[in-house]
Design a protein around this motif. Structure first.
Motif, PDB file in Angstrom:
ATOM      1  N   LEU A 225       0.823  -1.205   0.000  1.00  0.00           N
ATOM      2  CA  LEU A 225       0.000   0.000   0.000  1.00  0.00           C
ATOM      3  C   LEU A 225       0.857   1.256   0.000  1.00  0.00           C
ATOM      4  CD1 LEU A 225      -2.760  -1.044   2.585  1.00  0.00           C
ATOM      5  CD2 LEU A 225      -2.968  -0.976   0.094  1.00  0.00           C
ATOM      6  N   LEU A 226       1.933   1.256   0.783  1.00  0.00           N
ATOM      7  CA  LEU A 226       2.803   2.425   0.848  1.00  0.00           C
ATOM      8  C   LEU A 226       3.577   2.625  -0.454  1.00  0.00           C
ATOM      9  CD1 LEU A 226       4.177   2.059   4.488  1.00  0.00           C
ATOM     10  CD2 LEU A 226       2.515   3.741   3.667  1.00  0.00           C
ATOM     11  N   LEU A 227       4.099   1.537  -1.009  1.00  0.00           N
ATOM     12  CA  LEU A 227       4.891   1.652  -2.235  1.00  0.00           C
ATOM     13  C   LEU A 227       4.043   2.103  -3.412  1.00  0.00           C
ATOM     14  CD1 LEU A 227       7.213  -1.488  -1.962  1.00  0.00           C
ATOM     15  CD2 LEU A 227       7.810   0.905  -1.570  1.00  0.00           C
ATOM     16  N   PHE A 228       2.744   1.813  -3.377  1.00  0.00           N
ATOM     17  CA  PHE A 228       1.878   2.225  -4.469  1.00  0.00           C
ATOM     18  C   PHE A 228       1.322   3.633  -4.259  1.00  0.00           C
ATOM     19  CE2 PHE A 228       2.154  -1.449  -6.895  1.00  0.00           C
ATOM     20  CZ  PHE A 228       1.307  -1.380  -7.993  1.00  0.00           C
ATOM     21  N   SER A 229       1.739   4.297  -3.197  1.00  0.00           N
ATOM     22  CA  SER A 229       1.283   5.655  -2.949  1.00  0.00           C
ATOM     23  C   SER A 229       2.470   6.544  -2.621  1.00  0.00           C
ATOM     24  CB  SER A 229       0.275   5.676  -1.792  1.00  0.00           C
ATOM     25  OG  SER A 229      -0.215   6.978  -1.581  1.00  0.00           O
ATOM     26  N   PRO A 230       3.254   6.937  -3.633  1.00  0.00           N
ATOM     27  CA  PRO A 230       4.414   7.801  -3.382  1.00  0.00           C
ATOM     28  C   PRO A 230       4.049   9.110  -2.695  1.00  0.00           C
ATOM     29  CG  PRO A 230       4.469   6.926  -5.621  1.00  0.00           C
ATOM     30  CD  PRO A 230       3.126   6.581  -5.053  1.00  0.00           C
ATOM     31  N   GLY A 238       7.597  14.621   3.201  1.00  0.00           N
ATOM     32  CA  GLY A 238       8.698  15.478   2.761  1.00  0.00           C
ATOM     33  C   GLY A 238       8.302  16.941   2.711  1.00  0.00           C
ATOM     34  N   ALA A 239       7.098  17.219   2.187  1.00  0.00           N
ATOM     35  CA  ALA A 239       6.634  18.609   2.123  1.00  0.00           C
ATOM     36  C   ALA A 239       6.465  19.195   3.519  1.00  0.00           C
ATOM     37  CB  ALA A 239       5.321  18.679   1.349  1.00  0.00           C
ATOM     38  N   ALA A 240       5.957  18.372   4.449  1.00  0.00           N
ATOM     39  CA  ALA A 240       5.784  18.852   5.828  1.00  0.00           C
ATOM     40  C   ALA A 240       7.135  19.184   6.462  1.00  0.00           C
ATOM     41  CB  ALA A 240       5.045  17.805   6.662  1.00  0.00           C
ATOM     42  N   LEU A 241       8.111  18.286   6.302  1.00  0.00           N
ATOM     43  CA  LEU A 241       9.435  18.544   6.863  1.00  0.00           C
ATOM     44  C   LEU A 241      10.085  19.774   6.228  1.00  0.00           C
ATOM     45  CD1 LEU A 241      10.909  14.923   7.114  1.00  0.00           C
ATOM     46  CD2 LEU A 241      10.409  16.468   9.017  1.00  0.00           C
ATOM     47  N   LEU A 242       9.946  19.896   4.920  1.00  0.00           N
ATOM     48  CA  LEU A 242      10.554  21.036   4.226  1.00  0.00           C
ATOM     49  C   LEU A 242       9.956  22.357   4.705  1.00  0.00           C
ATOM     50  CD1 LEU A 242      12.489  22.026   2.003  1.00  0.00           C
ATOM     51  CD2 LEU A 242      10.615  21.744   0.360  1.00  0.00           C
ATOM     52  N   ALA A 284      12.022  14.536  -3.677  1.00  0.00           N
ATOM     53  CA  ALA A 284      12.688  14.013  -4.874  1.00  0.00           C
ATOM     54  C   ALA A 284      12.370  12.540  -5.067  1.00  0.00           C
ATOM     55  CB  ALA A 284      14.203  14.216  -4.756  1.00  0.00           C
ATOM     56  N   PHE A 285      12.355  11.762  -3.971  1.00  0.00           N
ATOM     57  CA  PHE A 285      11.982  10.347  -4.073  1.00  0.00           C
ATOM     58  C   PHE A 285      10.552  10.200  -4.579  1.00  0.00           C
ATOM     59  CE2 PHE A 285      15.147   8.745  -0.635  1.00  0.00           C
ATOM     60  CZ  PHE A 285      16.145   8.694  -1.608  1.00  0.00           C
ATOM     61  N   ALA A 286       9.646  11.082  -4.126  1.00  0.00           N
ATOM     62  CA  ALA A 286       8.255  11.024  -4.572  1.00  0.00           C
ATOM     63  C   ALA A 286       8.158  11.235  -6.080  1.00  0.00           C
ATOM     64  CB  ALA A 286       7.419  12.072  -3.836  1.00  0.00           C
ATOM     65  N   ILE A 287       8.914  12.203  -6.588  1.00  0.00           N
ATOM     66  CA  ILE A 287       8.881  12.493  -8.028  1.00  0.00           C
ATOM     67  C   ILE A 287       9.461  11.331  -8.819  1.00  0.00           C
ATOM     68  CG2 ILE A 287       9.821  14.010  -9.818  1.00  0.00           C
ATOM     69  CD1 ILE A 287       9.700  16.272  -7.730  1.00  0.00           C
ATOM     70  N   ILE A 288      10.601  10.806  -8.362  1.00  0.00           N
ATOM     71  CA  ILE A 288      11.221   9.673  -9.056  1.00  0.00           C
ATOM     72  C   ILE A 288      10.321   8.456  -9.001  1.00  0.00           C
ATOM     73  CG2 ILE A 288      13.178   8.076  -9.011  1.00  0.00           C
ATOM     74  CD1 ILE A 288      14.870  10.405  -7.936  1.00  0.00           C
ATOM     75  N   ARG A 291       7.254   8.902 -11.280  1.00  0.00           N
ATOM     76  CA  ARG A 291       7.627   8.817 -12.695  1.00  0.00           C
ATOM     77  C   ARG A 291       7.887   7.370 -13.096  1.00  0.00           C
ATOM     78  NH1 ARG A 291      11.780  13.007 -15.084  1.00  0.00           N
ATOM     79  NH2 ARG A 291       9.828  14.098 -15.496  1.00  0.00           N
ATOM     80  N   PHE A 292       8.605   6.638 -12.264  1.00  0.00           N
ATOM     81  CA  PHE A 292       8.895   5.237 -12.568  1.00  0.00           C
ATOM     82  C   PHE A 292       7.619   4.404 -12.575  1.00  0.00           C
ATOM     83  CE2 PHE A 292       9.745   0.898 -11.232  1.00  0.00           C
ATOM     84  CZ  PHE A 292      10.760   0.518 -12.097  1.00  0.00           C
ATOM     85  N   ALA A 293       6.770   4.580 -11.561  1.00  0.00           N
ATOM     86  CA  ALA A 293       5.570   3.759 -11.422  1.00  0.00           C
ATOM     87  C   ALA A 293       4.591   3.999 -12.562  1.00  0.00           C
ATOM     88  CB  ALA A 293       4.896   4.033 -10.078  1.00  0.00           C
TER      89      ALA A 293
END
Length: 407
Positions: A225-230, A238-242, A284-288, A291-293
């Protein structure tokens, strides 16, 4: 003929000799009672207890599935099914195959996927361990609804019906127990018509332990479930931490700040810098990941999201990375000037550490973006190869023509 079969009742099987005959009998009784043109299909996953012979003796069709796994057995069964619709369920006599009327009615009404809901239909005493009933299934179903905005209340019910063509179009890939989650997730992302009907769960009729392993398979479901929802795995955290890092860092960059009786200083500024670094890398991981998925068919494409990704070219990412590195170098010069103003003597950490932290944060973020940009652009390499092949095709034609002229 295959076209005359409306319904396939599919049962994955691995050493189910104790209950298989009962399940087949119930399924065949349902087909006879309703007059539905159907078949009972057993996807055998390497049984060693004579399950295959039992199934054939009771009139079921048996296919052998060499690759082990719940998902592998079901995928092979779906591919071999002759029916327009498929209803799948475990062969342990926990589901009542004689009462599939609600599933067929919804399928005939146009549903692509019909899920059973055991919590709405009733769970017999001893049919489900307490930690599955009150923790595992509710939590995982809640996570699935939260991440994928689906109304399915019982994500992991093993009794479900679907249009064979619709599910084959999802290109399901997992081979283990998480196959059940993948079906619901991909059907939701593909905006298929998903419905739920109440179903009962009885205590299974086996004397041996179940194939399901609570913590191992529960983790595999959650991981899937987590891997299918970047977005939820990477983007939102990531946005919250940033944002936290930028706001707190901006407040503390000029100097210490008081919050009531608390003074926030250089140590908090350092934590804010770490939040910025981790948050940016997570985005950046979310975007990558997205894009891959989407490019390789794990997640359906999204027009708006794909346009955003395509706008994030390597050159634009590198430009931002260079700007961050320049800011970092400028902050280093600022730090050196502070040191020089004190004749390179002892420094006040609260004051001089700020430009150093800012410099290292900017340099690290710039380097991260640069590497992430190259990694993301690598996913587009197959497209470049196809374009190069198309560009080379005329030259190949000319070469073949010249070769022909020579002969």
């Amino acid at each position: 003929m295959a076209d005359a079969v409306e319904l396939t009742i599919l049962m994955p099987c691995l050493n189910e000799a104790e209950t298989l005959a009962v399940c087949i009998g119930k399924a065949q009784g349902f087909l006879t009672r309703t007059g539905i043109a159907g078949e009972v299909l057993i996807a055998d996953n390497g049984s060693t207890d004579g399950s295959q012979a039992i199934a054939e003796a009771h009139g079921a069709r048996v296919i052998a599935v060499e690759e082990r796994g719940y998902g592998a057995a079901l995928a092979a069964g779906i591919a071999s099914a002759r029916g327009h619709y498929v209803i799948m369920g475990d062969a342990d006599d926990s589901y009542d195959f004689s009462r599939l009327d609600a599933f067929v009615a919804e399928l005939r009404d146009g549903a692509d996927l019909v899920m059973g809901n055991r919590f709405a239909g009733g769970i017999a005493p001893g049919a489900m361990p307490w930690h599955h009933r009150y923790i595992g299934n509710p939590v995982l179903s809640f996570v699935g609804r939260l991440l994928f905005r689906t109304d399915v209340r019982d994500f992991h019910c093993g009794l479900r019906g679907f249009s064979r063509a619709a599910v084959q179009g999802l290109k399901l890939r997992t081979m283990g127990m998480e196959f059940a989650s993948e079906m619901v997730v991909k059907a939701t992302l593909a905006q298929l018509d998903i419905r739920e009907v109440p179903t009962t769960l009885a205590k299974d009729g086996r004397s041996r332990p179940p194939h399901l392993r609570s913590f191992r398979d529960g983790w595999r479901h959650l991981r899937f479930l987590l891997l299918f929802s970047p977005r939820w795995l990477f983007l939102y955290p990531g946005a919250a931490l940033l944002c936290i890092g930028l706001v707190v860092g901006g407040i503390l960059l000029p100097g210490p700040a008081r919050l009531g009786t608390i003074t926030l200083d250089i140590h908090t500024f350092l934590v804010a810098a770490l939040c910025v670094i981790v948050g940016l890398q997570s985005i950046a991981f979310a975007i990558i990941g997205r894009r891959f998925a989407s490019r390789y068919g794990f997640i359906p494409r999204s027009g708006n999201y794909d346009r955003l990704l395509e706008s994030l070219t390597l050159e634009r990412i590198l430009l931002v990375a260079v700007v961050l590195m320049v800011v970092g170098l400028a902050a280093l010069v600022w730090g050196l000037s502070e040191w020089a103003a004190r004749d390179y003597g002892p420094l006040n950490p609260s004051r001089t550490m700020r430009p150093v932290i800012l410099a290292t944060t900017s340099l690290v973020c710039g380097f991260q973006l640069m590497m992430s940009g190259f990694m993301s652009s690598m996913i587009n390499i197959p497209i470049y190869e196809r374009r190069l092949a198309d560009m080379a095709a005329p030259d190949d034609h000319l070469q073949r023509r010249r070769s022909t002229d020579r002969t």
